[in-house]
Design a protein around this motif. Structure first.
Motif, mmCIF file in Angstrom:
data_model
loop_
_atom_site.group_PDB
_atom_site.id
_atom_site.type_symbol
_atom_site.label_atom_id
_atom_site.label_comp_id
_atom_site.label_asym_id
_atom_site.label_seq_id
_atom_site.Cartn_x
_atom_site.Cartn_y
_atom_site.Cartn_z
ATOM 1 N N ARG A 135 47.947 39.517 49.008
ATOM 2 C CA ARG A 135 47.412 39.816 47.767
ATOM 3 C C ARG A 135 46.200 40.618 48.023
ATOM 4 O O ARG A 135 46.095 41.748 47.100
ATOM 5 C CB ARG A 135 47.360 38.489 46.994
ATOM 6 N N ALA A 136 45.460 40.301 48.954
ATOM 7 C CA ALA A 136 43.969 41.221 49.073
ATOM 8 C C ALA A 136 44.520 42.641 49.421
ATOM 9 O O ALA A 136 43.793 43.495 49.016
ATOM 10 C CB ALA A 136 43.282 40.511 50.461
ATOM 11 N N PHE A 137 45.517 42.655 50.560
ATOM 12 C CA PHE A 137 46.010 44.100 50.749
ATOM 13 C C PHE A 137 46.520 44.891 49.447
ATOM 14 O O PHE A 137 46.316 45.944 49.457
ATOM 15 C CB PHE A 137 47.221 43.921 51.834
ATOM 16 N N LEU A 138 47.303 44.180 48.612
ATOM 17 C CA LEU A 138 47.861 45.033 47.523
ATOM 18 C C LEU A 138 46.707 45.222 46.740
ATOM 19 O O LEU A 138 46.763 46.399 45.974
ATOM 20 C CB LEU A 138 48.944 44.066 46.634
ATOM 21 N N ASN A 139 45.835 44.510 46.490
ATOM 22 C CA ASN A 139 44.692 44.852 45.649
ATOM 23 C C ASN A 139 43.967 45.997 46.101
ATOM 24 O O ASN A 139 43.503 46.848 45.329
ATOM 25 C CB ASN A 139 43.799 43.616 45.347
#
Length: 238
Positions: A215-219
């Motif tokens: 999720r952190a990567f996608l954001n």
């Protein structure tokens, strides 16, 4: 004159593409490194044809591409030209594309020959596992994956959520992901005949190294691309 050139552009491009498809037919029976000449030649033909409507291509940030081959390029998608242009910017690329494009005369055969991965978007978890396995194999061979995390073309200034598929690939493939911002939709608008003269900027950003939570990567990916989109938009308006 601009309208006439825009109307003539696609028929000219189709004829040129058909010519390329036919003269390169023998490479379908040759090794991959030879077959790969076809999409590269096709892409240069498209870039040359774009000058007919006054469109030039400017590439920035190539120094951000990892030196070690086998990485993912995650690009903004605003026009049809992105589905080809990366062959002249990134070495040894392959795409993940919707299975229905296999029915395009000859183009589908070339896509398969050069290692592109067709998927059924309605295939669910089984499709994702198949895609992952094939992508991992090609990345391990030093091929570089081009993917459009939005999943569809967007208009300049339009923002949509990025698909989690890119995070799935990032988490499992454990290779760098290079974000790309561009402004092609200003000059080749989505679903419009008109083409407008100017310089398309394709800007490669610093890679996101493996190891982040999905999720952190996608954001981070979405924020970096969209922030650079705003910069490109403001530069163009000047």
């Amino acid at each position: 004159m601009r309208t006439l050139k825009s109307i003539l552009f696609l028929p000219i491009l189709w004829l040129e593409s058909l010519f390329i498809f036919i003269i390169f037919l023998p490479v379908l029976f040759m090794p991959l490194k030879v077959a790969y000449w076809m999409p590269v030649a096709w892409t240069w033909t498209v870039r040359w044809s774009l000058r007919f409507v006054g469109i030039k291509i400017k590439v920035e940030g190539l120094e951000n591409l990892p030196k070690k081959q086998g990485y993912i390029v995650a690009s903004k998608h605003q026009s049809a030209m992105e589905t080809l242009l990366f062959h002249t910017m990134v070495p040894n690329v392959f795409y993940i594309f919707k299975r229905s494009l296999l029915w395009l005369p000859l183009a589908g055969l070339y896509a398969l020959k050069t290692g592109c991965i067709p998927i059924d978007r309605a295939g669910g978890a089984k499709t994702m596992r198949m895609m992952l396995k094939r992508a991992q194999g090609k990345l391990a061979m030093g091929r570089n994956l081009i993917i459009f995390p939005e999943g569809t073309r967007t208009k300049p200034g339009e923002k949509i959520d990025y698909h989690p598929g890119i995070a799935f690939l990032y988490d499992n493939c454990k290779v760098p992901v290079v974000p790309v911002a561009l402004n092609s939709g200003v000059f080749w608008p989505k679903n419009k005949v008109m083409k407008y003269p100017g310089t398309v900027v394709v800007r490669f950003l610093p890679p996101i190294e493996p190891g982040m939570e999905k999720r952190a990567f996608l954001n981070k990916l979405q924020n970096e691309i969209e922030k650079e989109q705003q910069t490109l938009q403001s530069e163009w308006k000047k």
